[in-house]
Design an enzyme around this catalytic site. Sequence first.
Site, short mmCIF file in Angstrom:
data_model
loop_
_atom_site.label_atom_id
_atom_site.label_comp_id
_atom_site.label_asym_id
_atom_site.label_seq_id
_atom_site.Cartn_x
_atom_site.Cartn_y
_atom_site.Cartn_z
N GLN A 124 0.83 -1.20 0.00
CA GLN A 124 0.00 0.00 0.00
C GLN A 124 0.87 1.25 0.00
OE1 GLN A 124 -3.19 -0.54 -0.40
NE2 GLN A 124 -3.22 1.61 -0.89
N HIS A 152 2.53 3.03 -3.13
CA HIS A 152 1.77 3.80 -4.12
C HIS A 152 2.19 5.27 -4.14
CE1 HIS A 152 -1.03 1.19 -6.10
NE2 HIS A 152 -1.38 0.64 -4.96
N GLU A 171 -10.61 1.42 2.62
CA GLU A 171 -10.69 1.06 1.20
C GLU A 171 -10.40 -0.44 1.04
OE1 GLU A 171 -7.57 2.75 -1.12
OE2 GLU A 171 -8.51 2.24 -3.05
N HIS A 172 -9.26 -0.86 1.58
CA HIS A 172 -8.89 -2.28 1.57
C HIS A 172 -8.84 -2.78 3.01
CE1 HIS A 172 -6.69 -0.44 -1.92
NE2 HIS A 172 -7.19 -1.48 -2.56
N ASP A 174 -5.80 -6.46 -6.42
CA ASP A 174 -5.45 -5.32 -7.27
C ASP A 174 -5.38 -5.72 -8.74
OD1 ASP A 174 -5.26 -3.57 -5.20
OD2 ASP A 174 -3.08 -3.69 -5.00
N HIS A 180 -52.21 18.94 -10.67
CA HIS A 180 -51.94 17.54 -10.35
C HIS A 180 -53.26 16.84 -9.99
CE1 HIS A 180 -47.75 18.84 -10.06
NE2 HIS A 180 -47.37 17.60 -9.88
#
Lengths: 434, 434
Positions: A263, A266, A331-332, A365, A424
């Site tokens: 991670q 990145h 996220e993960h 991934d 209406h």
Amino acid sequence: MTIDIRRFSSDQADFSAQMDALLAWEAVSDHQVQQIVTDILADVKKRGDAAVVEYSNRFDHLHAQSMSELELGQEQLQQALDTLPQAQRDALLKAAERVRSYHEKQKQDSWQYREADGTLLGQKVTPMDRVGIYVPGGKAAYPSSVLMNAIPAHVAGVNEIIMVVPTPGGELNQLVLAAAAVAGVNRVFTIGGAQAVAALAYGTDTVPGVDKIVGPGNIFVATAKRQVFGTVGIDMIAGPSEILVVCDGKTDPDWIAMDLFSQAEHDEDAQAILVSPDAGFLDQVKASIDKLLPDMQRADIIRASLTGRAALIKVADMDEAMEVTNRIAPEHLELSVEDPQALLPQIRHAGAIFMGRHTSEALGDYCAGPNHVLPTSGTARFSSPLGVYDFQKRSSLIMCSPDGASELGQVASVLARGEQLEAHARSAEYRIKK
Amino acid sequence: MTIDIRRFSSDQADFSAQMDALLAWEAVSDHQVQQIVTDILADVKKRGDAAVVEYSNRFDHLHAQSMSELELGQEQLQQALDTLPQAQRDALLKAAERVRSYHEKQKQDSWQYREADGTLLGQKVTPMDRVGIYVPGGKAAYPSSVLMNAIPAHVAGVNEIIMVVPTPGGELNQLVLAAAAVAGVNRVFTIGGAQAVAALAYGTDTVPGVDKIVGPGNIFVATAKRQVFGTVGIDMIAGPSEILVVCDGKTDPDWIAMDLFSQAEHDEDAQAILVSPDAGFLDQVKASIDKLLPDMQRADIIRASLTGRAALIKVADMDEAMEVTNRIAPEHLELSVEDPQALLPQIRHAGAIFMGRHTSEALGDYCAGPNHVLPTSGTARFSSPLGVYDFQKRSSLIMCSPDGASELGQVASVLARGEQLEAHARSAEYRIKK
């Protein structure tokens, strides 16, 4: 040499404040960025291709004379695929096949039902006509992202998939082009930044306007997407990537250290967090980190990420680990434990859940099948992985029988008059049987 | 007295330009509005309740001393419901029951499957924890909107539904409160504008922060929602409401005129369009409009809407009517024809489709069952009616068997090295069997 990583425990009085500090993150989109993007969008809307070419030449250091020079042909994509080393081509095809197979299961079908009086209600599901996929260029050009963005659109039945990818200095990434060929991308333009978002949102003589724009990008791209939201659909605006590993202390600490690295590598803002009830295990992972880090190719990025944003958190037990998980809404989420299924019912918020010691995030991934475009920065509280559903939309169906319209007309009439909406009411009353 | 309504035909040379002019619409959110909203958001984020009270006092002409004065208790909601006239209460309950029943069919379930080597893949569906519903106050306070926003959240399984509704001058709308009781709203705050959006997005001491904010509002509310998007989820940003009626020329022209009125009476920007292959029928509807308009309670609004934004469009045939429909991607589509089902396959974009001569849009607005919160201004090209799916989110599930992880690890390793992500590769390689 050891590196400094934030470490704290749930039994500390300031645990909640520590968590808040750990998770604090604000994307910087200052007034200046806003203004630059607003101007670029307006300019492309007005001048079309000419503006796109100018901005691309300026920002990506190109020398294009016209938009046609900034489009790649299908044969270039196919050639990129054909000339890949065999192992890479096989891996790309295998990954694409698995991603496609998983996403097929996300397809939603139309449905309808009839009531006793003959009234029909339902929901019709249709794909979008045309979507745009933004693929970052330069050093962060990821072929896997091409697969993950394009394949769900393809599975949804989208008619035309337009990809944009900037090529700073004119450099093409052959793996990215090959992935576009594999994923069924229809057209590729080598443009990026706010100008690419504008071209996709408004359309130009050369770039067809799309219905939705997906894919990650830098702050200019994110700001542009936010501004064109409404003219077109967009996916979530992504923050830095993050992982939360929950471990019972019985996985090889080298494995866990490398999962955290995967991670952290990145970028420097990426966040890697390890939670365990076993303090001794946190020590072991820390030792593995210190041991393994120096040899990593991206050691500098990993070090910056771990020092700035990582944490090793000691909790009382797995129940508390699940509370921390829901607080983070990662996220993960890696559940590196003996029986991950037992924990599942307690997890309310997570983008993707990697279960068991053998399921490293890296598998997800690339090739496990589920999407790697996931909600970041706690947005898993309210959003989902990119999926086929992002490229389908629904229309409600209502077909009243004369009896049904008469019955419903009476209800609608009362409510419409309660809202002072006479037309209406009268429109409904026309359908009431005398 | 006759009114001027734009009229054109598909056989005119400038048909496409006429369509573009008809559909041109841009929400006005100028720099000044942006700045006001940015300041209010920042102030509420910083000062919480105190700021919300101040802005509410200023903009809604209240005299509240503290936030607690701006919350309504459940007993007030229940009392509003109990004291409604019977016909209104019955209509509200009947509408709620039908809306709930339709939306139950939208619930999505988790799924998973196992591959031959034991690897498990799936998707876990969970509700959001807490959502906020914005209900406009003043003259456009619609109880039906409370039902349409709250019931899908309730059906999705959302734990806590927070409603905000401004009360300009302190005036409460009893029907709106009654609808909140019927729809299962948990807490109601009498606040509105950007300050209410801020309170819901960031949370204050009194107003709990939510995961998503839905519901319509004025330009300040829409601008605020766009700015907090990312911190929380939001629904679409709505433009003016519109209807497209496609008629074969065999429906009572008075019915069609009233159906157009029912859209036009919403506000002066609302848009009502009639498309027919029968020029004589367009004349008849025009005559009905001129005949019926003077007696309408909201004649001035209807006249302004019809004069400014309506159109009567002659097409060659039903195929062309369907092309026009897809070009418009209408919020409401009325198929006032003999066999509406036959047209359905040709319709790619529409928020809700009202099929057959008896199905007036008004029935769908209140009680048919489907949602009346629909994508406006052509956004049906990429978005859907508000639904249960807006309050659920998904998590991907991946659990690799040791064999599966070994196999996938090899694919991931090749692709990760192709992307220069060594830690990803090594993390996957640890799981490859020796």
